[in-house]
Design an enzyme around this catalytic site. Structure first.
Site, mmCIF file in Angstrom:
data_model
loop_
_atom_site.group_PDB
_atom_site.id
_atom_site.type_symbol
_atom_site.label_atom_id
_atom_site.label_comp_id
_atom_site.label_asym_id
_atom_site.label_seq_id
_atom_site.Cartn_x
_atom_site.Cartn_y
_atom_site.Cartn_z
ATOM 1 C CG HIS A 58 -1.826 -1.096 1.618
ATOM 2 N ND1 HIS A 58 -2.504 -1.547 0.819
ATOM 3 C CD2 HIS A 58 -1.617 -2.496 2.503
ATOM 4 C CE1 HIS A 58 -3.637 -2.750 1.300
ATOM 5 N NE2 HIS A 58 -2.610 -2.988 2.235
ATOM 6 C CD GLN A 61 -1.036 1.109 4.757
ATOM 7 O OE1 GLN A 61 -0.986 0.607 5.339
ATOM 8 N NE2 GLN A 61 -2.726 0.678 4.365
ATOM 9 C CE1 TYR A 121 -7.149 1.397 1.482
ATOM 10 C CE2 TYR A 121 -5.641 -0.502 0.818
ATOM 11 C CZ TYR A 121 -6.089 0.890 1.730
ATOM 12 O OH TYR A 121 -5.796 0.678 3.098
ATOM 13 C CG HIS A 205 -9.810 -4.435 1.567
ATOM 14 N ND1 HIS A 205 -10.271 -5.058 2.552
ATOM 15 C CD2 HIS A 205 -8.733 -3.723 1.930
ATOM 16 C CE1 HIS A 205 -9.700 -4.420 3.865
ATOM 17 N NE2 HIS A 205 -9.202 -3.926 2.856
ATOM 18 N NE ARG A 208 -12.161 -7.415 7.743
ATOM 19 C CZ ARG A 208 -11.149 -6.255 7.044
ATOM 20 N NH1 ARG A 208 -11.804 -5.008 6.848
ATOM 21 N NH2 ARG A 208 -9.757 -6.266 6.786
ATOM 22 C CG HIS A 231 -6.132 -7.302 3.348
ATOM 23 N ND1 HIS A 231 -6.641 -6.205 2.553
ATOM 24 C CD2 HIS A 231 -4.833 -7.213 2.729
ATOM 25 C CE1 HIS A 231 -5.274 -5.096 2.152
ATOM 26 N NE2 HIS A 231 -4.109 -5.667 2.301
ATOM 27 C CD GLU A 234 -3.869 -7.616 8.445
ATOM 28 O OE1 GLU A 234 -2.482 -7.082 8.934
ATOM 29 O OE2 GLU A 234 -4.961 -7.670 7.694
ATOM 30 C CG HIS A 268 -1.741 -9.934 6.178
ATOM 31 N ND1 HIS A 268 -0.597 -9.799 6.273
ATOM 32 C CD2 HIS A 268 -3.045 -9.136 5.423
ATOM 33 C CE1 HIS A 268 -0.205 -8.514 6.067
ATOM 34 N NE2 HIS A 268 -1.804 -7.759 5.226
ATOM 35 C CG ASP A 319 0.915 -5.214 4.141
ATOM 36 O OD1 ASP A 319 -0.047 -3.490 4.119
ATOM 37 O OD2 ASP A 319 0.645 -5.415 5.336
#
Length: 453
Positions: A58, A61, A121, A205, A208, A231, A234, A268, A319
């Site tokens: 990402h 980040q 994203y 993603h 969820r 993902h 995790e 993960h 990550d």
């Protein structure tokens, strides 16, 4: 230059002496000449090996690294970190994400990553509307990869829901929002960017944030052979919520769909039971392990020994970018297992007892598969993505080639990568990225603006 002479080259079968590597104008290796003799005026390198794929990134980040290491009033966790990350993500502009990604990719290249899988994203503007060019944020990240020379697999993220049961997105998730039609439109908009250095895949993603029906629809619409990342499992809270919603664990639910195959990377996959470990290995998918981020966020330990025993494929990613080094990811992948199991030399198999060699080659193969690109080998038809290690560093001085990977991964913290070639073009020389001054200046301006908010 279209060839390089290596006194010792790390080929698929192991270290081979006196190798000349030839590549074409497209950056593909066209000949691997073994038992060669160096020319009278030919530059010779001592230790040459394939570059690593960073299979989970990402990029934005990177600018958050180090900014969340302050304890709150209550117990901190992945979920409290996520709140801080969301607040930060709301402010980043297209120009800033390009500056951040370029800084990140230059750092990754200097440490031995030569390609990246970007799990992207941040699609919409700060008000939750698409830009005039809906794929602008992804285009900016691809531009940063081009600027630095990094190969990239861009993975636009399908992000429709806040939690299991198709719960509506929160207001602070507005920049992520996409449905199936929108994500396919983004992928179509990025098709023109595909070339020898760029692949376009997709990333639901998580279970969820995307329903199984959506995931099935996206996979059916995606061109054949493209990478699919997600993902998964995790955090234990995520596992518990999935069981409450569906009666099944996340990996169990995904595997039961029948969708998972070699195109998939399960990022993960920290909390697996024995059946799930076997199921992921049998599917041919890649487990995307991001040890430094998983450690930073308190995720837990991947079940590496059972996964290796089952023949599972894995790679590593940075990550959230608290580290940009594949050596650190691999070292702590092994050290985490040693701490968990109170033993030593965990990552090995009967045919390869050297832990560093096993980890490096396994991560090369897994990362290449996850990228959807022909990477990870110094072999004909593969990209000429190559690292030259610093044979003058004390750690490698007089080193036998068969001891290089163990020493590089498990001895000291100095960066031993001296030169880096991507697609045959040199991007790092003597440990410095060739565009480093301009990249750092743009990043510095970006960070001053963000920290002033």
């Amino acid at each position: 230059m279209s060839s390089l002479f290596a006194r010792h080259a790390c080929l698929p079968q192991g270290w081979v002496s006196n190798v000349r590597l030839h590549w074409n104008a497209r950056g593909e290796l066209i000949q691997v000449e073994q038992h060669a003799q160096p020319g009278a005026h030919e530059k010779q390198e001592t230790f040459v090996l394939p570059g690593m794929t960073n299979l989970h990134s990402h990029a934005f980040q990177r600018a958050l690294a180090g900014m969340t290491e302050m304890a709150g009033e209550s117990k901190d966790s992945f979920w409290t970190w996520r709140e801080l990350m969301y607040r930060y993500a709301l402010h980043i502009t297209p120009e800033q994400i390009q500056a951040i990604a370029a800084q990140l990719y230059s750092e990754c290249l200097r440490h031995g990553y030569t390609s990246v899988c970007e799990f992207h994203y941040l699609h919409r503007d700060i008000n939750g509307r698409f830009y005039a060019r809906p794929a602008e944020m992804a285009e900016r990240v691809i531009a940063a990869a081009s600027q630095t020379g990094m190969g990239i697999s861009m993975l636009p993220v399908l992000y429709s829901y806040a939690d299991f049961g198709e719960q509506a997105l929160r207001y602070d998730q507005r920049r992520f929002s996409t449905g199936v039609d929108e994500i396919m439109q983004l992928i179509d908009a990025l098709e023109a960017a595909r070339n020898d250095q760029v692949e376009i895949g997709v990333a639901p993603h998580s279970l969820r944030a995307a329903s199984m029906a959506q995931i099935r629809e996206v996979q059916a619409a995606l061109p054949a052979g493209r990478p699919i990342h997600i993902h998964i499992a995790e955090q234990q809270k995520e596992v518990d919520a999935c069981i409450a919603f569906s009666g099944r664990r996340p990996v169990e639910l995904l595997l039961d769909s029948g969708l998972v195959d070699q195109r998939w990377c399960l990022v993960h996959a920290t909390h697996l039971n024995k059946a799930e470990v076997q199921g992921v290995a049998a599917s041919g998918a890649v487990a995307g392990i991001c040890t430094t981020t998983e450690g930073n966020l308190g995720d837990g330990f991947f079940d590496l020994p059972d996964y290796i025993a089952a023949g599972g494929r894995f790679g590593v990613g940075s990550d959230s970018h608290v580290s940009q080094s594949p050596v650190e990811e691999l070292r702590w992948l092994e050290y985490g297992q040693r701490l968990r199991l109170q033993g030593r030399n965990i990552a090995s198999v009967a045919g390869q007892r050297k832990v560093g060699d096993f980890l490096w080659h396994a991560a090369l193969q897994g990362g290449a598969q996850a990228s959807g690109r022909k990477l990870g080998q110094l072999a004909v038809g593969y990209r000429a993505d190559m690292l030259v290690l610093d044979d003058q560093h004390p750690n490698l001085a007089g080193m036998r080639s068969e001891d290089v990977l163990n020493t590089w991964i498990f001895a000291g913290n100095d960066n031993l990568v001296r030169d880096v070639y991507v697609g045959g073009s040199q991007v790092v020389q003597d440990g410095k990225h060739l565009q480093q001054p301009a990249i750092q200046a743009a990043y510095g301006a970006c960070m001053r603006a963000l920290r002033a908010l």
